[in-house]
Design a protein around this motif. Structure first.
Motif, PDB file in Angstrom:
ATOM      1  N   LYS A  34       0.808  -1.220  -0.164  1.00 34.22           N
ATOM      2  CA  LYS A  34      -0.020   0.037   0.210  1.00 34.22           C
ATOM      3  C   LYS A  34       0.849   1.219   0.147  1.00 34.22           C
ATOM      4  CE  LYS A  34      -4.163  -1.710   2.042  1.00 34.22           C
ATOM      5  NZ  LYS A  34      -5.365  -1.375   2.811  1.00 34.22           N
ATOM      6  N   THR A  35       1.695   1.375   0.912  1.00 33.56           N
ATOM      7  CA  THR A  35       2.505   2.457   0.923  1.00 33.56           C
ATOM      8  C   THR A  35       3.377   2.945  -0.381  1.00 33.56           C
ATOM      9  OG1 THR A  35       2.786   2.445   3.299  1.00 33.56           O
ATOM     10  CG2 THR A  35       4.344   3.920   2.336  1.00 33.56           C
ATOM     11  N   PRO A  36       4.064   2.088  -0.754  1.00 32.64           N
ATOM     12  CA  PRO A  36       4.749   2.233  -2.220  1.00 32.64           C
ATOM     13  C   PRO A  36       3.906   2.864  -3.210  1.00 32.64           C
ATOM     14  CG  PRO A  36       5.771   0.450  -1.137  1.00 32.64           C
ATOM     15  CD  PRO A  36       4.633   0.799  -0.510  1.00 32.64           C
ATOM     16  N   ARG A  38       0.816   4.045  -3.111  1.00 31.96           N
ATOM     17  CA  ARG A  38       0.203   5.239  -2.897  1.00 31.96           C
ATOM     18  C   ARG A  38       1.171   6.383  -3.168  1.00 31.96           C
ATOM     19  NH1 ARG A  38      -3.719   3.859   2.375  1.00 31.96           N
ATOM     20  NH2 ARG A  38      -5.147   2.745   1.017  1.00 31.96           N
ATOM     21  N   LEU A  39       2.335   6.263  -2.813  1.00 33.77           N
ATOM     22  CA  LEU A  39       3.496   7.034  -2.999  1.00 33.77           C
ATOM     23  C   LEU A  39       3.553   7.327  -4.543  1.00 33.77           C
ATOM     24  CD1 LEU A  39       6.146   6.599  -0.286  1.00 33.77           C
ATOM     25  CD2 LEU A  39       4.692   8.695  -0.600  1.00 33.77           C
TER      26      LEU A  39
END
Length: 82
Positions: A34-36, A38-39
């Motif tokens: 999710k984090t990569p 979303r970035l």
């Protein structure tokens, strides 16, 4: 009032911006990483917004809506933190 028509490169820029928005939506909708994702989606969306401002700078559109001139100038500053 002078109506302007987008030339070929401006139309390609609009299509690229739409593709960038679709890619950002697909990256946000993924369940894994999710984090990569979303970035990357935020970066792609910022590039798509910058690309979408290209057709505005035709002389006919700037003459019709002069208040929006320069609105996209600070947008590249968003790319650095992303």
């Amino acid at each position: 009032m002078n109506r302007s028509v987008l030339d070929g490169w401006q139309f390609v820029a609009v299509l690229g911006a739409l593709q960038g928005v679709a890619l950002a939506g697909a990256l946000i909708a993924r369940r894994t990483g999710k984090t990569p994702n979303r970035l990357l989606a935020a970066f792609v969306l910022a590039l798509a917004l910058y690309l979408a401002s290209v057709p505005y700078y035709t002389p006919a559109i700037v003459a019709e809506w002069p208040g929006f001139f320069g609105v996209s100038y600070p947008l590249p500053l968003v790319f650095g933190p992303l």
